[in-house]
Design an enzyme around this catalytic site. Structure first.
Site, PDB file in Angstrom:
ATOM      1  CD  GLU A  62      11.872 -33.382 -17.550  1.00  0.00           C
ATOM      2  OE1 GLU A  62      11.220 -32.832 -17.701  1.00  0.00           O
ATOM      3  OE2 GLU A  62      13.194 -32.989 -16.485  1.00  0.00           O
ATOM      4  CG  ASP A  68      17.652 -29.826 -16.681  1.00  0.00           C
ATOM      5  OD1 ASP A  68      17.460 -28.825 -17.443  1.00  0.00           O
ATOM      6  OD2 ASP A  68      16.561 -29.574 -15.599  1.00  0.00           O
ATOM      7  CD  GLU A  72      14.914 -25.070 -14.756  1.00  0.00           C
ATOM      8  OE1 GLU A  72      14.601 -25.769 -16.088  1.00  0.00           O
ATOM      9  OE2 GLU A  72      14.229 -26.096 -14.770  1.00  0.00           O
TER      10      GLU A  72
END
Ligand code: GCW
Length: 655
Positions: A264, A343, A371
């Site tokens: 990333e 993820d 998340e």
């Protein structure tokens, strides 16, 4: 109930054995000292009597001893002795863990279960903080950082209490900054901050916890004017050696580095055509003389994908990047692998790297921070998910090669292995935003200590310690069902995503569908799902048999993962006899009904709960209900519009 103390809020108890008020301490050291302090604090709060601490043994007392011959690192034994109790630790940490366990038994009324011998099963039990020095927390849902404010390091009562909380659940390593290491955080390993970092290291040290930092792979460029950070450049390696030498001069107990590289947008060895092993080993060699370790993350994938490209599969990336490097890493390197190939979605298969790597130290990474699982607004108790992951049989070395036996070191005899988790705490009064989200924090530590413990017994333990025995059954039930409920009203059958881009809370079915992140559901008018069989992306080939065949076979694939592995038509029948579209409608209606029921259950608990706790959780449940309804309606409408097949039960689906 004082939630600022979390599960360490010691309330008065009935049982007031005389032995409790004398503590004979027959060992010493700074961690033992913390154990003694904890004992006194707890007993005084619980019994009202002042504890006498003495270096003498005696009959009617609780005694603390050290015995290095006890089997298992940091293990402990608790038994009755004379008219009192004896707590023996294999090490100072063992004594501390023993004291916390003893206090837990006293509080939950389980002293009758003595004698017991226990010890941490996972060698490393790590918390990863994604805290930034400006005070923000990446993916934080409970306020700001309690480690930093405006680029200053805070060492205060809260951090002390944090260390106690962590030690009480067996955490022995903490990474104090975000894996995305920004400009100022790059300086954490330099004199700008080292003295203050040392304060944390000392504080943690008193609780048997080692401090680690996330480092910026390009630090030589950012800090020392290098024009490259090529791991095979001897000057770069030398810079790291000197940097490490200095860190250890200031902090002799420094744990090591956590590294997110080539991921990333973070710098890494790829720029120089080097491998992850080149990068990790270079750092490892700088730390090795001092016993330090490098934890290297495997979260490496192409985040600049084209949605039109159906061959590139993000799920394949970690395995494709690392499998060829098995056996190439130095002994003090550990690969940290996220539980699934994508993820931290609500449902993913277990990462095939666990079944693939055989000569490499491995750590399982999970995310306590919610998340993608409701952001501590929605209730989602994650222990049942982690249990499934640990119990997954990779079949790497025959049957019984579970993830648990890989990361506890049993299968390959590894010493540097265990679990790491992205923590869900912040500076909110109750630490975790939603009071009930602390069950995940607590549960993670308990599970890493002892993976034999069931999710339910951990839920019970946490509830009894935090909210009291009276609500134990009901709250445990709420916790235990919550992951499945969350899964029902969000994205179906393992496909994942469908969340609001960037924030990751709430539905946006196509939010990531035409984006660059490799996160596609591929829904069209006939069906949805990603074909990851050999006819598709070939991801299933990364598994050992029988999984490779099971996942590739539409009729054998575990249904909860069906759309992760297969493209399925809306009118195809599932094992339940329902069509896919009917399953989607049904689960989304059910999910909302389950949240309604949960909210009602909570309302009924009102008289048994402190008003502030009741009020805070009630407010979260109301928001969860609104969120669940939004998910239900968006998902159902989206698919109804795609396929035009009405709900068999004629419920309201918006057009
Ligand atoms: O899930 C993604 C998160 C990022 C995170 C990244 C990672 C810290 O959205 O916020 O970065 O994973 O694990 O590195």
């Amino acid at each position: 109930m004082d939630f600022s103390k979390c599960w360490l809020d010691y309330q008065p108890i009935e049982c007031k054995e005389k032995a409790f008020s004398t503590l004979s301490v027959l060992c010493d050291g700074r961690v033992v000292k913390s154990a003694v302090e904890e004992y006194c604090l707890a007993m005084e709060a619980m019994t009202g009597a002042v504890v006498e601490v003495t270096p003498e043994g005696g009959r009617e007392c609780v005694s603390l001893r050290l015995d290095a011959a006890l089997s298992g690192a940091d293990s402990y034994e608790i038994c009755r002795e004379g008219d009192g109790y004896r707590i023996t630790g294999q090490s100072e940490s063992g004594v501390l863990y023993g004291v916390f366990e003893f206090l837990r038994l006293v509080r939950t009324g389980h002293l009758a279960s003595l004698p017991l011998v226990n010890g941490p099963e996972m060698p490393l039990r790590i918390m990863n903080h994604w805290d930034n020095m400006d005070g923000s927390i990446e993916r934080g849902y409970s306020g700001n950082s309690f480690f930093y404010r405006d680029y200053e390091i805070l060492c205060d009562e809260r951090t002390e209490q944090y260390a106690r909380l962590m030690a009480s659940i067996g955490i022995n390593a903490v990474v104090i900054n975000n894996v995305n290491v920004h400009q100022r955080e790059t300086y954490l390993i330099t004199d700008t901050y080292l003295e203050q970092v040392k304060e944390y290291a000392d504080l943690f040290g008193r609780y048997g916890i080692r401090l680690y930092t996330s480092v910026n792979f390009a630090a030589p460029m950012e800090l020392a004017g290098f024009d490259n950070c090529d791991p095979l450049n001897p000057e770069v390696a030398q810079w790291w050696k000197e940097t490490a030498a200095h860190i250890y001069e200031v902090i002799p107990e420094f744990g090591g580095f956590l590294v997110k590289a080539d991921s990333e947008g973070r710098p890494g060895p790829f720029t120089y055509d080097r491998t992850h092993a080149d990068g990790a080993n270079m750092l490892a060699r700088a730390l090795a003389p001092y016993g330090g370790i490098v934890i290297w993350r495997c979260f490496v994938y192409n985040c600049g994908q084209d949605w039109r490209d159906k061959k590139t599969d993000r799920a394949r990336a970690a395995y494709d990047n690392f499998i060829g490097l098995d056996g190439c890493f130095d002994d003090n390197v550990i690969l940290q692998i996220k539980n699934g190939p994508m993820d931290f979605q609500v449902r993913e298969p277990v990462s095939p790297l666990f079944g693939g790597l055989k000569k490499t130290n491995m750590i399982l990474e999970v995310e306590i921070a919610q998340e993608y699982t409701g952001q501590q607004i929605d209730l989602c108790y994650l222990l049942p998910m982690w249990r499934e992951i640990l119990d997954f049989d990779t079949c790497a070395a025959g049957e019984g090669s579970t993830v648990r036996r890989i990361v506890n070191g049993e299968l390959y005899g590894q010493k540097l292995c265990g679990m790491a988790a992205v923590i869900n705490t912040g500076d909110d009064y109750n630490w975790t935003g939603n009071d009930l989200a602390a069950a995940n924090t607590y549960g993670y530590g308990r599970l890493a200590m002892n993976p034999s413990q069931s999710s339910e017994s951990i839920a019970r333990e946490w509830t009894a310690l935090t909210l009291g025995g009276e609500v134990e059954d009901t709250v445990t039930q709420m916790l235990m069902g919550s992951w499945s409920t969350y899964e029902k009203y969000t994205s179906p059958l393992g496909i994942g995503w469908m969340v609001t881009p960037h924030y990751h809370y709430g539905p946006d079915v196509d939010g990531y569908e035409y984006d660059r992140w490799g996160t596609y559901h591929r829904a069209d008018w006939r069906g949805l799902g990603v074909d990851r069989t050999p006819a598709g992306t070939g991801y299933t080939d990364q598994y050992n048999e029988p999984w490779r065949s099971v996942y590739a076979d539409r009729t054998k694939c575990p249904e909860e993962l069906l759309l992760f592995f297969h493209y399925v038509r809306y009118n195809e029948k599932l094992r339940s006899g329902k069509t896919l579209i009917q399953h989607i409608y049904d689960t989304h209606f059910e999910g909302v009904e389950e949240v309604e029921a949960m909210a009602e259950t909570w309302r009924q608990l009102a008289p048994k709960l402190a008003p502030d706790v009741y009020g805070r959780v009630k407010e979260r449940l109301e928001r969860q209900l609104a969120n669940a309804r939004e998910w239900r309606d968006r998902i159902n409408t989206y698919f109804y519009r795609k396929c035009g097949i009405p709900d068999e039960k004629g419920r309201k689906i918006y057009e």
